[in-house]
Design a protein around this motif. Structure first.
Motif, PDB file in Angstrom:
ATOM      1  N   ASP A 185     -10.490  21.167  55.318  1.00  4.84           N
ATOM      2  CA  ASP A 185     -10.149  19.769  55.588  1.00  4.84           C
ATOM      3  C   ASP A 185      -8.643  19.521  55.509  1.00  4.84           C
ATOM      4  OD1 ASP A 185     -12.789  19.032  55.986  1.00  4.84           O
ATOM      5  OD2 ASP A 185     -13.138  18.722  53.854  1.00  4.84           O
ATOM      6  N   PRO A 192      -4.825  21.521  63.913  1.00  9.37           N
ATOM      7  CA  PRO A 192      -6.214  21.173  64.250  1.00  9.37           C
ATOM      8  C   PRO A 192      -6.545  21.421  65.722  1.00  9.37           C
ATOM      9  CG  PRO A 192      -5.294  19.520  62.810  1.00  9.37           C
ATOM     10  CD  PRO A 192      -4.165  20.435  63.153  1.00  9.37           C
ATOM     11  N   GLU A 193      -5.567  21.297  66.582  1.00  8.70           N
ATOM     12  CA  GLU A 193      -5.816  21.504  68.020  1.00  8.70           C
ATOM     13  C   GLU A 193      -6.075  22.977  68.334  1.00  8.70           C
ATOM     14  OE1 GLU A 193      -3.098  19.782  66.855  1.00  8.70           O
ATOM     15  OE2 GLU A 193      -4.158  17.874  67.134  1.00  8.70           O
ATOM     16  N   THR A 210      -7.839  25.146  66.343  1.00  9.87           N
ATOM     17  CA  THR A 210      -9.001  25.730  65.661  1.00  9.87           C
ATOM     18  C   THR A 210     -10.299  25.271  66.317  1.00  9.87           C
ATOM     19  OG1 THR A 210      -9.192  23.912  64.081  1.00  9.87           O
ATOM     20  CG2 THR A 210      -7.752  25.745  63.479  1.00  9.87           C
ATOM     21  N   PRO A 211     -11.374  26.015  66.116  1.00  9.69           N
ATOM     22  CA  PRO A 211     -12.647  25.661  66.767  1.00  9.69           C
ATOM     23  C   PRO A 211     -13.226  24.331  66.316  1.00  9.69           C
ATOM     24  CG  PRO A 211     -12.677  27.942  66.026  1.00  9.69           C
ATOM     25  CD  PRO A 211     -11.456  27.322  65.449  1.00  9.69           C
ATOM     26  N   ASP A 212     -12.975  23.939  65.060  1.00 10.14           N
ATOM     27  CA  ASP A 212     -13.612  22.718  64.564  1.00 10.14           C
ATOM     28  C   ASP A 212     -12.649  21.549  64.414  1.00 10.14           C
ATOM     29  OD1 ASP A 212     -12.193  23.214  62.241  1.00 10.14           O
ATOM     30  OD2 ASP A 212     -13.867  24.141  61.205  1.00 10.14           O
ATOM     31  N   GLY A 213     -11.424  21.700  64.904  1.00  5.07           N
ATOM     32  CA  GLY A 213     -10.492  20.575  64.871  1.00  5.07           C
ATOM     33  C   GLY A 213      -9.923  20.277  63.492  1.00  5.07           C
ATOM     34  N   ARG A 214      -9.997  21.250  62.598  1.00  6.60           N
ATOM     35  CA  ARG A 214      -9.399  21.081  61.279  1.00  6.60           C
ATOM     36  C   ARG A 214      -8.213  22.044  61.129  1.00  6.60           C
ATOM     37  NH1 ARG A 214     -13.735  21.603  56.716  1.00  6.60           N
ATOM     38  NH2 ARG A 214     -13.884  23.711  57.540  1.00  6.60           N
ATOM     39  N   GLY A 268     -15.058  23.737  51.064  1.00  6.66           N
ATOM     40  CA  GLY A 268     -14.697  23.170  52.367  1.00  6.66           C
ATOM     41  C   GLY A 268     -14.424  24.138  53.484  1.00  6.66           C
ATOM     42  N   ALA A 328     -14.598  26.986  56.490  1.00  9.30           N
ATOM     43  CA  ALA A 328     -15.440  27.544  57.548  1.00  9.30           C
ATOM     44  C   ALA A 328     -14.706  28.757  58.092  1.00  9.30           C
ATOM     45  CB  ALA A 328     -15.693  26.528  58.650  1.00  9.30           C
ATOM     46  N   TYR A 362     -14.289  31.672  61.348  1.00  2.00           N
ATOM     47  CA  TYR A 362     -14.537  31.964  62.763  1.00  2.00           C
ATOM     48  C   TYR A 362     -13.873  33.290  63.145  1.00  2.00           C
ATOM     49  CZ  TYR A 362     -15.265  26.933  62.579  1.00  2.00           C
ATOM     50  OH  TYR A 362     -15.699  25.687  62.230  1.00  2.00           O
ATOM     51  N   THR A 368     -21.629  25.863  72.167  1.00  2.24           N
ATOM     52  CA  THR A 368     -20.665  26.234  73.199  1.00  2.24           C
ATOM     53  C   THR A 368     -19.264  25.846  72.751  1.00  2.24           C
ATOM     54  OG1 THR A 368     -22.367  25.789  74.829  1.00  2.24           O
ATOM     55  CG2 THR A 368     -20.123  25.986  75.640  1.00  2.24           C
ATOM     56  N   GLU A 384     -14.141  26.879  75.725  1.00  2.00           N
ATOM     57  CA  GLU A 384     -14.093  27.610  77.004  1.00  2.00           C
ATOM     58  C   GLU A 384     -15.467  27.705  77.658  1.00  2.00           C
ATOM     59  OE1 GLU A 384     -12.256  29.250  74.269  1.00  2.00           O
ATOM     60  OE2 GLU A 384     -10.634  28.005  75.016  1.00  2.00           O
ATOM     61  N   LEU A 423     -20.083  27.275  57.019  1.00  2.00           N
ATOM     62  CA  LEU A 423     -20.332  27.656  58.405  1.00  2.00           C
ATOM     63  C   LEU A 423     -19.516  28.896  58.725  1.00  2.00           C
ATOM     64  CD1 LEU A 423     -20.926  25.581  61.483  1.00  2.00           C
ATOM     65  CD2 LEU A 423     -19.015  27.174  61.595  1.00  2.00           C
TER      66      LEU A 423
END
Lengths: 264, 311
Positions: free
Chosen positions: B31, B65-66, B68-72, B104, B106, B108, B137, B140, B157
């Motif tokens: 976060d 955040p832009e 990473t896959p989850d915007g964090r 907190g 995750a 990837y 998804t 991409e 996750l």
């Protein structure tokens, strides 16, 4: 693009399974015209029902839909099929890839057993869209099904994997789900009845089955990923995933690894 | 000592000898940037040398955040091992003990590559049967499989599997010969900052710097490596010493990267930054460590790194 133009209302149900751009690209127009599509002893062929214009491309347009056109796009693995009108049952059955778009409405069991690709129904879908046909073990099996109108009862019944988006859906949405994800802005009573695993993301819903237990509000990373994924398909559904949501776990009468996220 | 100079600093006409290694990258998000960095820092601890630690690891980049896959906020971590199985073992242990445990986080995959390493698919057993797999998804349009493992702050996750790349290289290096400890450390720090700015490259030692450079083997039976006596200033004057009389300190930077090109570019950046600052900090010379060229197939000649950009 190749074009099949419906000559008129079919005299019987037609089975268009396997009528795909790839299959047609290997045939001349005369050969394509001899493909059997009838379902009675009348012996109807593709040429009897459609005017055929082929160019070998990966895009096929079916002009003039009808609710008697069954299994349209069945077995599609690549390329696109666009239907201008309605279709019958089992739209895109066992489809493995490509894109299938219907401008009208579809009959029951749309996208059943579809393992890949995207199916878009601009109108409404009949009952058990993404659901298992009788005696089948699973319904939707990995493909993406987008229903821009209203889906009937038992949306995603026994679906195993994949994603279904619907504007509205009837009762028993996600019933007996094996796994996968369904997002709908509004559904009827008893969503997730008997679901083993899977995720339901719901705007409004009817009565919940008592074998679902509320686990509260959770700010989970998964919802962020889901929202990002949905935004490519439907901003409204993506927005739903970003709203405050209440989570229910169930169906406790089965495996209980499913979940319902409902707008708080 | 050398006919080569860069920014007025002598550069020994030698080469760094480096090795093929198994490498992977993961992205850890949280976060806040603070907690993403805490997780990454813990995971990359005790990972200076693959010989003693089982892996070499470091922080490649802080991600917005832009990115990473989850915007964090996130951090990209690189991890290297001798071979894929050893890398997998270290990855599982470190993610299991340092990322799963951190509030907190995750996790990837951070790189594409030919070798699949099951990660979330192995850690899921911590979930004791309550873990859930979801296929989602990505930006991409590629379907990715994640495991959602129930933990006490919600869910951990973790992507089902990550990838190991072909062509990762470990052991690029530069040695800085200086007069005093403080000044040489400053030069090495400047070199580290430049070297680690190259994407896909990390410097696994403390602060990117190692003082205990080693040679293969030793006089004690069974030693895999022992002190690099030729570069120890207290051993000057002996026949094997490689140090000039005025040298009082030698510090080394070691570079691992996902590609050989990144090693070369990282060494180039470090070499140029060090020599630019060197005159003001008493830098006597820059050299590189090798084992005669017989152990590692990657040779980075300092002569080839004198130009600002690769040819």
């Amino acid at each position: 693009m190749s074009v099949l133009t419906l000559r008129g209302a079919p005299p019987e149900r037609l089975d268009l399974n396997g009528i795909t751009p790839l299959a047609l690209s290997l045939l001349s127009e005369a050969e394509a015209a001899r493909l059997p599509v009838g379902t009675s002893r009348r012996g109807l062929t593709l040429g009897d029902c459609f005017a055929i214009r082929l160019d070998g491309s990966a895009d096929l347009v079916i002009e003039g839909g009808h609710e008697r056109l069954d299994r349209v796009g069945g077995g599609l693995s690549e390329g696109t099929i666009r239907v201008e009108g309605d279709v019958g049952q089992r739209l895109g059955e066992a489809m493995a890839g490509g894109e299938l778009t219907v401008s009208g409405s579809a009959g029951p069991f749309a996208a059943t057993a579809a393992t890949g690709g995207r199916i878009t129904i601009k109108g409404d879908a009949g009952e058990a869209a993404g659901g298992a046909i009788y005696a089948a073990k699973a319904g939707l099996d990995g493909a993406t099904l987008v229903i821009e109108g209203e889906a009937g009862e038992r949306l995603g019944d026994r679906m195993r994997r994949g994603l279904i988006l619907a504007n509205r859906a009837g009762r028993l949405t996600g019933a007996r789900m094996i796994a996968g994800t369904i997002a709908a802005l509004s559904v009827g009573d008893h969503p997730g009845y008997g679901m083993r695993r899977g995720t339901l993301l719901l705007g409004a819903h009817g009565t919940l089955t008592p074998t679902f237990v509320e686990t509260g509000h959770h700010d989970l990373v998964y919802l962020r990923l889901l929202a990002r994924s949905l935004s490519r398909l439907s901003p409204a559904h993506a927005e739903l995933a970003r709203r405050p949501l209440k989570r229910y776990s169930g169906d406790l009468a089965t495996l209980a690894k499913g979940e319902i996220w409902a707008a708080a | 000592m050398s006919d080569l100079t860069l920014n007025g600093i002598p550069v020994v006409d030698t080469f760094a000898e480096a090795f093929d290694v198994a490498g992977t990258a993961i992205v850890v998000t949280n976060d806040t940037p603070k907690w993403a960095m805490i997780a990454a820092t813990v995971m990359t601890g005790f990972a200076t040398s693959v010989i003693g630690c089982g892996a070499e690891a470091g922080i490649d980049a802080e991600l917005s955040p832009e990115e990473t896959p989850d915007g964090r906020p996130g951090v990209r971590i690189l991890l290297f091992g001798f071979e894929p199985n050893g890398l997998k073992d270290q990855l599982l242990k470190r993610v299991g003990q340092c990322i799963l445990t951190c509030p907190g986080t995750a996790c990837y995959a951070g790189v594409e590559g030919p070798t699949k390493i099951k990660l979330g698919g192995a850690i899921r057993y911590f979930g004791d049967g309550f873990a859930i797999a979801k296929r989602v998804t990505d930006a991409e349009g590629k379907a990715r499989r994640y495991w959602r493992i129930p933990v006490m702050d919600g869910e951990f996750l973790c992507e089902d599997s990550v990838r190991a790349v072909d062509g990762a290289v470990g052991g690029g290096n530069l040695l800085f010969l200086g007069r005093t400890h403080a000044e040489t450390l400053k030069v090495a720090e400047i070199a580290v900052e430049a070297a680690k700015s190259v994407p896909g490259a990390i410097l696994p030692f403390p602060g990117g710097i190692v003082r205990s450079g080693s040679k293969v083997g030793g006089r004690t039976k069974g030693m895999m490596a022992s002190t690099n006596d030729a570069y120890c200033p207290t051993l000057k004057g002996r026949a094997a010493s490689a140090l000039p009389p005025e040298c009082g300190v030698v510090l080394e930077i070691v570079i691992d990267a996902l590609t050989s090109k990144a090693v070369a570019e990282s060494m180039r950046a470090g070499l140029h930054a060090a020599t630019e600052a060197g005159a003001a900090h008493g830098l006597l010379a820059v050299t590189a460590g090798n084992y005669g060229g017989n152990l590692g197939r990657h040779h980075y000649h300092l002569r080839d790194l004198l130009s600002k950009a690769s040819a």
